[in-house]
Write a protein that holds these residues in place. Sequence first.
Motif, PDB file in Angstrom:
ATOM      1  N   LEU A  40       0.827  -1.205   0.000  1.00 54.16           N
ATOM      2  CA  LEU A  40       0.000   0.000   0.000  1.00 54.16           C
ATOM      3  C   LEU A  40       0.862   1.256   0.000  1.00 54.16           C
ATOM      4  O   LEU A  40       1.949   1.271   0.575  1.00 54.16           O
ATOM      5  CB  LEU A  40      -0.881   0.011   1.257  1.00 54.16           C
ATOM      6  CG  LEU A  40      -1.795  -1.196   1.457  1.00 54.16           C
ATOM      7  CD1 LEU A  40      -2.410  -1.154   2.842  1.00 54.16           C
ATOM      8  CD2 LEU A  40      -2.856  -1.227   0.388  1.00 54.16           C
ATOM      9  N   GLU A  41       0.349   2.298  -0.610  1.00 49.72           N
ATOM     10  CA  GLU A  41       1.009   3.601  -0.533  1.00 49.72           C
ATOM     11  C   GLU A  41       0.964   4.049   0.927  1.00 49.72           C
ATOM     12  O   GLU A  41      -0.006   3.761   1.634  1.00 49.72           O
ATOM     13  CB  GLU A  41       0.281   4.611  -1.419  1.00 49.72           C
ATOM     14  CG  GLU A  41       0.386   4.315  -2.896  1.00 49.72           C
ATOM     15  CD  GLU A  41       1.818   4.422  -3.399  1.00 49.72           C
ATOM     16  OE1 GLU A  41       2.564   5.311  -2.947  1.00 49.72           O
ATOM     17  OE2 GLU A  41       2.201   3.596  -4.254  1.00 49.72           O
ATOM     18  N   PRO A  42       1.999   4.750   1.403  1.00 44.95           N
ATOM     19  CA  PRO A  42       2.059   5.137   2.820  1.00 44.95           C
ATOM     20  C   PRO A  42       0.813   5.860   3.334  1.00 44.95           C
ATOM     21  O   PRO A  42       0.360   5.589   4.442  1.00 44.95           O
ATOM     22  CB  PRO A  42       3.289   6.047   2.887  1.00 44.95           C
ATOM     23  CG  PRO A  42       4.165   5.554   1.779  1.00 44.95           C
ATOM     24  CD  PRO A  42       3.218   5.136   0.682  1.00 44.95           C
ATOM     25  N   GLU A  43       0.249   6.759   2.534  1.00 46.89           N
ATOM     26  CA  GLU A  43      -0.940   7.496   2.980  1.00 46.89           C
ATOM     27  C   GLU A  43      -2.136   6.564   3.169  1.00 46.89           C
ATOM     28  O   GLU A  43      -2.850   6.635   4.168  1.00 46.89           O
ATOM     29  CB  GLU A  43      -1.284   8.594   1.975  1.00 46.89           C
ATOM     30  CG  GLU A  43      -2.446   9.456   2.409  1.00 46.89           C
ATOM     31  CD  GLU A  43      -2.770  10.535   1.383  1.00 46.89           C
ATOM     32  OE1 GLU A  43      -3.962  10.701   1.086  1.00 46.89           O
ATOM     33  OE2 GLU A  43      -1.830  11.193   0.899  1.00 46.89           O
ATOM     34  N   LEU A  44      -2.348   5.661   2.216  1.00 51.35           N
ATOM     35  CA  LEU A  44      -3.445   4.704   2.319  1.00 51.35           C
ATOM     36  C   LEU A  44      -3.205   3.736   3.475  1.00 51.35           C
ATOM     37  O   LEU A  44      -4.111   3.437   4.245  1.00 51.35           O
ATOM     38  CB  LEU A  44      -3.605   3.930   0.998  1.00 51.35           C
ATOM     39  CG  LEU A  44      -4.707   2.884   0.959  1.00 51.35           C
ATOM     40  CD1 LEU A  44      -6.077   3.514   1.228  1.00 51.35           C
ATOM     41  CD2 LEU A  44      -4.692   2.150  -0.368  1.00 51.35           C
ATOM     42  N   ARG A  45      -1.971   3.261   3.614  1.00 53.26           N
ATOM     43  CA  ARG A  45      -1.622   2.344   4.703  1.00 53.26           C
ATOM     44  C   ARG A  45      -1.942   2.978   6.056  1.00 53.26           C
ATOM     45  O   ARG A  45      -2.499   2.330   6.937  1.00 53.26           O
ATOM     46  CB  ARG A  45      -0.149   1.961   4.612  1.00 53.26           C
ATOM     47  CG  ARG A  45       0.289   1.006   5.688  1.00 53.26           C
ATOM     48  CD  ARG A  45       1.710   0.501   5.524  1.00 53.26           C
ATOM     49  NE  ARG A  45       2.676   1.561   5.302  1.00 53.26           N
ATOM     50  CZ  ARG A  45       3.463   1.650   4.235  1.00 53.26           C
ATOM     51  NH1 ARG A  45       3.417   0.768   3.265  1.00 53.26           N
ATOM     52  NH2 ARG A  45       4.318   2.650   4.128  1.00 53.26           N
TER      53      ARG A  45
END
Length: 143
Positions: A40-45
């Motif tokens: 996952l992208e860090p923001e979504l994670r």
Amino acid sequence: MEQKLLLIAVLFSFVYESSAIHCFYCNSANNSACADVMALEPELRARIIPAVHCETAVPTPATERFFCRKIVQTIFHSHRDSEVRVTRGCGWVRHHRECYKADNADHLETVCQCFEDHCNGSERVNAALAVAALCAFGRLLLS
């Protein structure tokens, strides 16, 4: 002289250990993103994978030194296909090995422990990288 002091500070940052650790906290049985959090992208994670401060999230004696743990289980069912579950969270009873396997009649599991914030998100805990970095800094320090 300033370079050597900086190298010593960096070296100590690798060996510092604290019980105030943050770990991913999830189970792929009820959050499918837990199976591979690093995909996952860090923001979504950050929005869908909880991270906890182990000292406040896990009710144990205050003397315990927490660490992050990742458990991968293959669960065998008698009436359907096996299923793989990933559980990430905090631990406090250390094993003498970084990773170990347990085989039972109804499941297989691999348990890995690590000692840095959010380290239980990686595919595999890799101590060899930290050792290589320490050796490189040590060599620079001695030269």
